[in-house]
Design an enzyme around this catalytic site. Structure first.
Site, PDB file in Angstrom:
ATOM      1  N   ASP A  54      22.588  21.640 -31.233  1.00  0.00           N
ATOM      2  CA  ASP A  54      22.718  20.403 -31.997  1.00  0.00           C
ATOM      3  C   ASP A  54      21.588  19.470 -31.551  1.00  0.00           C
ATOM      4  O   ASP A  54      21.628  18.923 -30.451  1.00  0.00           O
ATOM      5  CB  ASP A  54      24.090  19.767 -31.731  1.00  0.00           C
ATOM      6  CG  ASP A  54      24.259  18.458 -32.490  1.00  0.00           C
ATOM      7  OD1 ASP A  54      23.247  17.931 -33.026  1.00  0.00           O
ATOM      8  OD2 ASP A  54      25.393  17.952 -32.540  1.00  0.00           O
TER       9      ASP A  54
ATOM     10  N   ASP B 298      28.123  12.088 -33.983  1.00  0.00           N
ATOM     11  CA  ASP B 298      27.126  12.204 -32.909  1.00  0.00           C
ATOM     12  C   ASP B 298      27.755  12.335 -31.520  1.00  0.00           C
ATOM     13  O   ASP B 298      27.455  11.572 -30.599  1.00  0.00           O
ATOM     14  CB  ASP B 298      26.179  10.985 -32.936  1.00  0.00           C
ATOM     15  CG  ASP B 298      25.228  11.048 -34.121  1.00  0.00           C
ATOM     16  OD1 ASP B 298      25.593  11.664 -35.142  1.00  0.00           O
ATOM     17  OD2 ASP B 298      24.123  10.477 -34.029  1.00  0.00           O
TER      18      ASP B 298
ATOM     19  N   HIS C  30      30.334   3.438 -27.467  1.00  0.00           N
ATOM     20  CA  HIS C  30      30.448   3.752 -28.900  1.00  0.00           C
ATOM     21  C   HIS C  30      31.851   4.199 -29.310  1.00  0.00           C
ATOM     22  O   HIS C  30      32.147   4.273 -30.506  1.00  0.00           O
ATOM     23  CB  HIS C  30      29.472   4.864 -29.293  1.00  0.00           C
ATOM     24  CG  HIS C  30      28.034   4.485 -29.127  1.00  0.00           C
ATOM     25  ND1 HIS C  30      27.486   3.395 -29.779  1.00  0.00           N
ATOM     26  CD2 HIS C  30      27.032   5.032 -28.388  1.00  0.00           C
ATOM     27  CE1 HIS C  30      26.195   3.296 -29.436  1.00  0.00           C
ATOM     28  NE2 HIS C  30      25.907   4.276 -28.590  1.00  0.00           N
TER      29      HIS C  30
ATOM     30  N   ASP D 128      22.092  -1.454 -23.163  1.00  0.00           N
ATOM     31  CA  ASP D 128      21.772  -0.144 -23.749  1.00  0.00           C
ATOM     32  C   ASP D 128      21.021  -0.390 -25.067  1.00  0.00           C
ATOM     33  O   ASP D 128      21.213  -1.418 -25.707  1.00  0.00           O
ATOM     34  CB  ASP D 128      23.082   0.596 -24.018  1.00  0.00           C
ATOM     35  CG  ASP D 128      22.878   2.027 -24.503  1.00  0.00           C
ATOM     36  OD1 ASP D 128      23.038   2.947 -23.693  1.00  0.00           O
ATOM     37  OD2 ASP D 128      22.579   2.205 -25.701  1.00  0.00           O
TER      38      ASP D 128
ATOM     39  N   HIS E  75      21.382   1.063 -27.853  1.00  0.00           N
ATOM     40  CA  HIS E  75      22.234   1.223 -29.038  1.00  0.00           C
ATOM     41  C   HIS E  75      23.281   0.117 -29.097  1.00  0.00           C
ATOM     42  O   HIS E  75      23.671  -0.434 -28.064  1.00  0.00           O
ATOM     43  CB  HIS E  75      22.958   2.570 -29.001  1.00  0.00           C
ATOM     44  CG  HIS E  75      22.042   3.757 -28.982  1.00  0.00           C
ATOM     45  ND1 HIS E  75      21.673   4.385 -27.813  1.00  0.00           N
ATOM     46  CD2 HIS E  75      21.424   4.418 -29.995  1.00  0.00           C
ATOM     47  CE1 HIS E  75      20.859   5.397 -28.094  1.00  0.00           C
ATOM     48  NE2 HIS E  75      20.681   5.437 -29.414  1.00  0.00           N
TER      49      HIS E  75
ATOM     50  N   ASP F 218      18.404   3.621 -21.973  1.00  0.00           N
ATOM     51  CA  ASP F 218      17.595   4.110 -23.083  1.00  0.00           C
ATOM     52  C   ASP F 218      16.783   2.966 -23.689  1.00  0.00           C
ATOM     53  O   ASP F 218      15.992   3.157 -24.597  1.00  0.00           O
ATOM     54  CB  ASP F 218      18.471   4.807 -24.146  1.00  0.00           C
ATOM     55  CG  ASP F 218      19.790   4.100 -24.377  1.00  0.00           C
ATOM     56  OD1 ASP F 218      19.910   2.901 -24.007  1.00  0.00           O
ATOM     57  OD2 ASP F 218      20.710   4.718 -24.949  1.00  0.00           O
TER      58      ASP F 218
ATOM     59  N   TYR G   7      17.907   8.616 -21.578  1.00  0.00           N
ATOM     60  CA  TYR G   7      17.656  10.034 -21.845  1.00  0.00           C
ATOM     61  C   TYR G   7      16.310  10.536 -21.378  1.00  0.00           C
ATOM     62  O   TYR G   7      16.018  11.712 -21.472  1.00  0.00           O
ATOM     63  CB  TYR G   7      17.897  10.318 -23.331  1.00  0.00           C
ATOM     64  CG  TYR G   7      19.254   9.801 -23.732  1.00  0.00           C
ATOM     65  CD1 TYR G   7      20.396  10.504 -23.354  1.00  0.00           C
ATOM     66  CD2 TYR G   7      19.420   8.576 -24.372  1.00  0.00           C
ATOM     67  CE1 TYR G   7      21.663  10.009 -23.623  1.00  0.00           C
ATOM     68  CE2 TYR G   7      20.679   8.076 -24.651  1.00  0.00           C
ATOM     69  CZ  TYR G   7      21.798   8.788 -24.276  1.00  0.00           C
ATOM     70  OH  TYR G   7      23.045   8.299 -24.525  1.00  0.00           O
TER      71      TYR G   7
HETATM   72  C1  X5A Z   1      25.607   6.048 -25.021  1.00  0.00           C
HETATM   73  C2  X5A Z   1      24.461   6.321 -25.960  1.00  0.00           C
HETATM   74  C3  X5A Z   1      23.694   7.277 -28.008  1.00  0.00           C
HETATM   75  C4  X5A Z   1      24.135   8.110 -29.150  1.00  0.00           C
HETATM   76  C5  X5A Z   1      22.975   8.438 -30.069  1.00  0.00           C
HETATM   77  C6  X5A Z   1      23.414   9.263 -31.220  1.00  0.00           C
HETATM   78  N1  X5A Z   1      24.740   6.981 -27.084  1.00  0.00           N
HETATM   79  N2  X5A Z   1      22.361   9.533 -32.142  1.00  0.00           N
HETATM   80  O1  X5A Z   1      23.339   5.982 -25.652  1.00  0.00           O
HETATM   81 ZN    ZN Z   2      22.375   4.186 -25.881  1.00  0.00          ZN
END
Ligand code: X5A
Ligand code: ZN
Length: 679
Positions: free
Chosen positions: A22, A94, A137, A174, A176, A267, A307
């Site tokens: 994935d 995701d 999330h 973060d 996101h 990230d 990441y």
């Molecule tokens: C915790 C976090 C990111 C998810 C990305 C999905 N989640 N495309 O950084």
């Molecule tokens: Zn994130």
């Protein structure tokens, strides 16, 4: 005196991984945790922390946020076949499941709660939990974005319930949007949620309309949800710091949380394939430091994303080292926020001005809606087509963050005999160098022959030199005449390799403007003297109606004016001068002292007048890195002050880019930074 820092980690949380192909989920790997932990061990940071054992969250803990149906469904995943796991995974977005992820998710939430317990009971001052899976999330009845249980949301409810605290601040740095956290507390004014996130006009995952700046919270919770959408990638240190100075910190201080939880995803750092931002790992030292004087220092950082394994472990180390109290490195590359960041800043401030008195004078929303309009989007796409090819995040390189060496002596005090030296500090006096003594006598004491004063001045100059060599972190001196001592230190600093000195003067000390226009010193003076006029870029009088005695106005000036000026100026020494009768409360003074230590690698020299003995203890404790006591919920500052500060900011923003809070109007061209925020 300085209480410890907790570190929560359990190898068990590395024991699940993606079992099929994935491309979306392949970046969420167990190495994220092992690499971060190994870096903490290698640098010796882990050893300096207090290892707190991890526990499993109970059903009751998880049900604080999640539905019974969802919990029961997740409970069945350890017994699923590969096909069943894949199918279960498809019901969510995701995210992937693994037979061991339920166990790990219980540990991740439980570790967060153990951290909250350690901080709330005073076992430690602050701490960090290294956990997998992340949490921000996940929603009441859905896993999402690699998250199963919402660790931080659960922790906020838990802390309120178990410890009866009234207000929790969640800072989500973060890259996101933690929509799970937003949805959990949307209508709840007791939990203030702040998030910045890659948004790109809703093109970026999770592509929610709800992530825009105008989602401010609902009903009673209106104003308690703060979204800062990044509409471009490549945001840098300046962009992050300006959002802290002009949005998060003023609101956070007004809110006055009892506890700070950080959704600490990395990230948002350079090199990350998801974020594609360009902030350096050491920026997290500053973000952490800037939050450490809220809630009496009660701060819990909980890992979310991140990441790029290199920038992830570097950022984790920067965060933990700051929690431990080591001085932050001097911030690099503060070249001012970019236009897109300024547009976001402008919109967020406008959207929240009706809820927060610190934003009362913020500019109205721009006439063209910069955020969601399709026209904007088309424009961007056009630019991208013609624009040069940019480096991909993986090709990004950056220098390793500088080593941060805590000086052998943290805090040195120059005190008259008879004044006791507080615990943890070192009494300092110089063995008098006859050459220096003579110079000092010539320069400062021509007509008197005051040997006490001379001793003090020569100790001060020796102290400044030791700070320059990083043999001493910071210092405090009680002197007969702060103005003279200040001049003496400034002149000496110029010869002792200090490239730039930031002088912060609280109250009416006589300050000669001589030598303040060459950029070697930047003087910011807080007083109630209307008469003081600005003398060029490097002499900035901040006039408040009641001087420094109105805590709200003073705090606003410190956060929205002094900090951005200080960061952009990037001094090698901070000289903090407290004139007699400044009217400033101990609490506000300690906040100022604490915050300023983010600059100049913590090299602050405080000068106070002899009569202010009572203030030595509180000042020393702030210099030692003890968190300042909370100021309490701030009332609205005096309207005159808010207006004066805004006017000052507008006037200075042509010279000082970190003071900008709106984008230059496109097309118009002339005098872009003298907008009409005040009519
Ligand atoms: C915790 C976090 C990111 C998810 C990305 C999905 N989640 N495309 O950084
Ligand atoms: Zn994130």
């Amino acid at each position: 005196m300085k209480m410890g820092t907790a570190l929560l980690y359990d190898e068990e949380m590395t024991k699940y991984k993606l079992l099929w192909v994935d491309p979306v989920c392949k970046i969420e790997v167990p190495e994220r945790l092992t690499v971060s932990h190994e870096a903490l061990v290698k640098t010796g940071l882990a050893d300096r922390c207090i290892a707190v054992p991890v526990r499993e969250a109970t059903d009751a803990d998880i049900l604080l946020v999640h539905s019974e149906e969802y919990l029961e469904a997740v409970k069945t995943t350890p017994y699923m076949t590969l096909e069943e796991l894949m199918e279960f995974t498809l019901q969510h977005g995701d995210v992937y499941f693994h037979p061991n992820i339920y166990h790990c998710a219980k540990l991740a939430a439980g570790a967060t709660l153990q951290l909250v317990d350690s901080v709330m009971t005073g076992k430690v001052r602050n701490g960090m939990a290294l956990v997998r899976p992340p949490g921000h999330h996940s929603m009441r009845s859905a896993a999402n974005g690699f998250c199963v249980f919402n660790n931080v949301a659960i922790a906020a409810r838990y802390a309120k319930q178990k410890y009866g605290i009234k207000r929790v601040l969640i800072v989500d740095w973060d890259v996101h949007h933690g929509q799970g956290v937003q949805y959990c507390f949307e209508d709840d004014p007791s939990v203030l949620y702040f998030s910045w996130h890659r948004y790109e006009h809703q093109k970026f995952w999770p592509q929610l309309r709800d992530s825009d700046y105008d989602s401010v919270g609902k009903e009673k919770g209106a104003g308690f949800n703060i979204n800062v959408p990044w509409n471009k990638v490549g945001m840098k240190n300046s962009d992050y710091l300006s959002v802290f100075c002009h949005v998060l910190l003023p609101i956070a201080y007004e809110f006055s949380p009892d506890l700070v939880l950080v959704c600490a995803g990395f990230d948002s750092a350079i090199g990350d394939p998801e974020g594609e931002m360009r902030a350096s790992p050491d920026i997290f030292a500053h973000l952490t430091h800037l939050l450490m004087n809220l809630a009496g220092g009660k701060l819990c950082a909980v890992l979310e994303g991140g990441y790029n394994l290199t920038s992830l472990h570097q950022s984790v180390c920067q965060t933990v080292q700051t929690l431990l109290g080591d001085p932050a490195p001097r911030p690099a590359n503060l070249d001012g926020p970019c236009t897109s960041a300024l547009e976001s800043l402008h919109c967020v401030r406008a959207a929240h001005k009706q809820y927060w008195s610190c934003l009362k004078h913020a500019a109205e929303l721009p006439t063209s809606d910069v955020s969601t309009k399709c026209i904007k989007l088309a424009e961007e796409e056009e630019k991208q087509k013609t624009g040069e090819v940019e480096k991909s995040a993986e090709e990004e390189t950056w220098p390793e963050p500088p080593k941060r060496l805590a000086p052998p002596v943290s805090t040195a005090l120059v005190l008259p005999e008879g004044v006791a030296c507080p615990d943890g500090c070192k009494r300092f006096s110089s063995s008098e160098d006859p050459v220096i003594v003579n110079k000092l006598r010539e320069k400062f004491l021509t007509d008197s022959d005051d040997s006490d004063a001379l001793t003090t001045l020569s100790s001060l100059t020796a102290l400044v030199e030791k700070m320059e060599k990083n043999e001493i972190g910071n210092g405090l001196a009680l002197v007969r005449d702060v103005s003279m001592a200040m001049m003496c230190v400034v002149q000496h600093a110029a010869t002792a390799h200090h490239d730039r000195v930031l002088i912060v003067c609280v109250g009416d000390a006589v300050v000669s403007s001589q030598g303040t226009d060459d950029g070697k010193t930047l003087l910011v003076q807080f007083s109630n003297k209307e008469s003081e006029e600005q003398k060029g870029k490097f002499h900035i009088p901040v006039c408040l109606k009641k001087g420094c005695s109105d805590v709200s106005g003073f705090t606003q000036a410190v956060l929205g004016l002094l900090l951005p000026l200080g960061y952009e100026y990037d001094p090698s020494l901070v000289l903090l001068v407290r004139a007699p009768g400044s009217g400033l409360s101990d609490g506000a003074w300690q906040q100022l002292t604490g915050l300023l230590q983010g600059l100049a690698q913590g090299h602050t020299l405080v000068l106070m007048q002899e009569g202010e003995k009572a203030c030595v203890g509180p000042t020393a404790s702030s210099l030692l890195g003890v968190a300042a006591p909370p100021l309490g919920k701030l009332h609205a500052p005096l309207p005159e002050d808010v207006e004066a500060l805004e006017r000052l900011r507008l006037g200075l923003q042509a010279d000082w880019k970190l003071l900008r809070t709106t984008a230059p109007e496109t097309g118009g061209g002339e005098a872009p930074f003298f907008g009409s925020e005040i009519s």
